[in-house]
Scaffold this active site. Sequence first.
Site, mmCIF file in Angstrom:
data_model
loop_
_atom_site.group_PDB
_atom_site.id
_atom_site.type_symbol
_atom_site.label_atom_id
_atom_site.label_comp_id
_atom_site.label_asym_id
_atom_site.label_seq_id
_atom_site.Cartn_x
_atom_site.Cartn_y
_atom_site.Cartn_z
ATOM 1 N N ASP A 76 36.726 30.730 41.645
ATOM 2 C CA ASP A 76 35.939 31.860 42.362
ATOM 3 C C ASP A 76 35.835 32.615 41.125
ATOM 4 O OD1 ASP A 76 38.625 32.407 41.438
ATOM 5 O OD2 ASP A 76 37.837 35.238 42.101
ATOM 6 N N GLU A 142 40.560 35.498 41.604
ATOM 7 C CA GLU A 142 40.922 36.473 40.198
ATOM 8 C C GLU A 142 39.798 37.124 39.547
ATOM 9 O OE1 GLU A 142 40.919 36.133 35.625
ATOM 10 O OE2 GLU A 142 39.019 35.987 37.031
#
Length: 400
Positions: A76, A142
């Site tokens: 991500d 994250e």
Amino acid sequence: MPTDIAPLALAQALIRCPSVTPDEGGALDLLQRVLEEAGFRVERPVFSEPGTPDIENLYARIGSGGRHLLFAGHTDVVPPGAVAAWRHGPFAGTVEDGLLYGRGAADMKGGIACMLASALEFVARRGPDFGGTIGFLITGDEEGPAINGTVKLLDWARARGERFDHCLLGEPTNPSRLGEMIKIGRRGSLTGKLTVHGRQGHVAYPHRAENPIPGMLRLASALAAEPLDDGTAHFSASNLEFTTIDVGNPATNVIPADARAVFNIRFNEGWSAETLGAEIRTRLERAAGNAIRFTLDLQPSNAPAFLTQPDAFVDLVAEAIRVETGLTPTLSTTGGTSDARFIKDACPVIEFGLVGETMHQTDECVAVADLERLTAIYGRVLDGYFAGSSTASADGPRGA
């Protein structure tokens, strides 16, 4: 190395997946396809939590026992911001003048591409029966709340009997040049919200009001006046920073009822969130006495300080870096938090990746040459880690 597993081609393919948190964007689909083609067993658990988005994750492994080296990271990325401000499209994966541009190039699709390329080359050369296990622990959470990602993925894997000996997390640890820095720990983070209570009133009649602003200044000064500590062998001194002080008062002739402040503390391993919170409360009560009414709201923290003690694994990674770059890396605990704070409960973890100078910025980019060098470093780590029983003995017992 075949073109389809070269780090540049993999990094470009990952960047072209618009995986802005919490969207998977095709990045994990890409990793699954490439890993399965190389013989890895791949699973894609999805985790949920009320009030947070569902998150797709990936766990892959190859090997049959022996020591388990885990590669970890996240696909991500943060939003690109104003797309028109980019030199090249943030999800184009364009190469110009030896630089690869794109959101996630540094943080951390480039690092994942290097891990993947090195592992694929190692398995292709050594075969799947190399006397150990290689794992990939990849999350899509994250850059988001970090609730449905690494922490749950680790619990899921360990509940299924997975055990890890060491983890290499590919965060962009180098400030300006590849090879400068390995992260062997991270500072903890604690946020507090402080409110000083007064009584609203007209500025022309202060005796009928109670101004909270002088009290806030006094308490803020008390927190900033005395250092929390002097640092430790591997950590700098803990620091407290006020990020806002506000009364929310649009009027110039009204004494406000309350004054509010927010502060964040980055602390070393001499503190826990609980002991640090108690210290902050004690300092505030001492400064307030009976003259200042206040409330303190300490936010829940999932970011403790931790340290991975330098050992043979750290030496192995440092030597691989030295051979490929000519630099002896600094062993550091600086910077913000990372998913290493969750992984450290499963096994010793260190972080080493690309140069992070442009991460989260417009025109995020990495040097193509660094992708090749980092892949070579990871390859040397794999060769050394699975070289034989003598290395296994030197690295100590298996992780829990």
